[in-house]
Structures are given as C-alpha cells and as structure tokens.
Design an enzyme around this catalytic site. Sequence first.
Site, PDB file in Angstrom:
ATOM      1  N   VAL A  27      -2.798   6.648 -13.563  1.00 19.68           N
ATOM      2  CA  VAL A  27      -1.851   7.717 -13.839  1.00 19.68           C
ATOM      3  C   VAL A  27      -1.205   7.450 -15.194  1.00 19.68           C
ATOM      4  CG1 VAL A  27       0.250   8.826 -13.022  1.00 19.68           C
ATOM      5  CG2 VAL A  27      -1.403   7.919 -11.373  1.00 19.68           C
ATOM      6  N   CYS A  28      -1.176   8.452 -16.046  1.00 19.12           N
ATOM      7  CA  CYS A  28      -0.585   8.273 -17.381  1.00 19.12           C
ATOM      8  C   CYS A  28       0.913   8.050 -17.275  1.00 19.12           C
ATOM      9  CB  CYS A  28      -0.837   9.498 -18.245  1.00 19.12           C
ATOM     10  SG  CYS A  28       0.103   9.467 -19.775  1.00 19.12           S
TER      11      CYS A  28
END
Lengths: 130, 119
Positions: free
Chosen positions: B77-78
């Site tokens: 997940v960024c």
Amino acid sequence: MEEEWDEGGPEVVKRFMYVNRKAPYGTVYALEMLEKVLIAAAFEQDVHVVFMDDGVYQLKKEQETKAINMKNFSPTFRALEGYDVEKLYVEKESLEARGLTVDDLVVPVEVLSSEELKGLMDKQEVILTA
Amino acid sequence: MKFGILVNEGPFQHQASDSAYLFAKAALEKGHEIYRVFFYYDGVNNANKLSEPQADDRDLVKLWSALAEEYKVDLVVCVAAALRRGIKDDILAPGFRISGLGQLIESGIQADRQITFGD
C-alpha cells in the site's frame, strides 16, 4: 527491498511512460500521478510523460485554485527538469480540441499527433495511466 | 510470466479491484508469478480491515488477504496515498504492508508486464 539504489546508478533502466488523461482538479488522479513521476525520476529510469484528453489542462498557465481550496500544483511541472524528467509530450488533437496552443502551457513540450504518440507508446516497457 | 499489478481504485466504488484480484488469482492458478500488487489512489482502501461489506457481498479485503496467505503475494500500500486516507498500520488487513511509491517503480522494473487496473 531498498527503495533507492546503493550507488553507481540503477541496474536496469526501463522506458516508463506516464499518461495523464484527467483534468488537474475535480479528482485526485493528476496530483497523485505527479507524485508517481517524481519517484520514477529518483530511480533514474527513462521517464516519458504524456498529457492527453483533459490531462492537457494540467499544464495550463495561470491556474487560480484558491476558490476551490486546492493547491495549484502546476509549478511542480516546471521543477521536473531538475529531476531529469525532460521528455514531456502533449497530444496535438487534445490540445486543439480545447483551443490551446503550446504558448498556453507552463513548460516546453513536444507536440505529437495521435498517430505519433501511438508509435512512442509502442516503444515503452512500462505504461502507467490515470 | 512475472506480472506486476497496480490497483488505482477503491473496492466499493469501482470494479477495478475485483478485476485485479480475479486476474491475479487466475494468473497464479496458471502457474504465473505475481511480483507485487501495489495499491494507489483509493486502491489503498483494499487494505482496510475495518471494512464490513454486507453478508451477501464479496469481501475484497479478505479475498486479498487469503490470496496473500495462499500464494505469498506481496501486497503493498502506498504510504502517501494511505496516510491521506487514514489507512495506517493498525488497520491493515493481514498480508498487506505499507511502503513507498518506489515499490511500484521497482515492480515495473522487475516484472515482465506491469498492468494497471483503474480509470
């Protein structure tokens, strides 16, 4: 896995193309795409950035965004050169359809026809679109 | 074939997450490799374990976790996209981890094909 290369540059350099197709405000696509472009530059990849459809509006000069409570991020495009991101392309048809010319844009770009752009896309190894 | 996957949309607003999940699952079942699934934009909501879809709806958060469990898929997940949407370590579903955008670029470099799901 490390995010930056230790030293001596990247082991692999791929041709990355970022295709901006959305207007700068209204949705977050354009802003987060720009963040993505900046990171690719840090990885010393061969970065190509394309603006087409409403994406050409991202480069429009004199954006006044105060009234919509958004940060005007168009000046960041002028900083791309400092990250060695210099291959900026705008699709001719998109520009013309919106009554714009290169003089309306915040950075120098290469204008390509849809057909030419297709050729350039064919040569890419990774294409990221939003 | 080694695939990298980018998910750009939220799991309840758009079909992109479903398509990405089904693609990843089919590829793995065919013996291909998924180098990484990277979640960006509203795609980060795929990692929110607080999501509670209705009982007769598919639960993508759980499906991703199960896929990660079975095939050891790297679900990333960024961090920048996640923080502005309130996605933090303590609400991450099993199998997900938060990291930087560099992980997406690395995926593009390492994978044979990098595929985007989203508008």
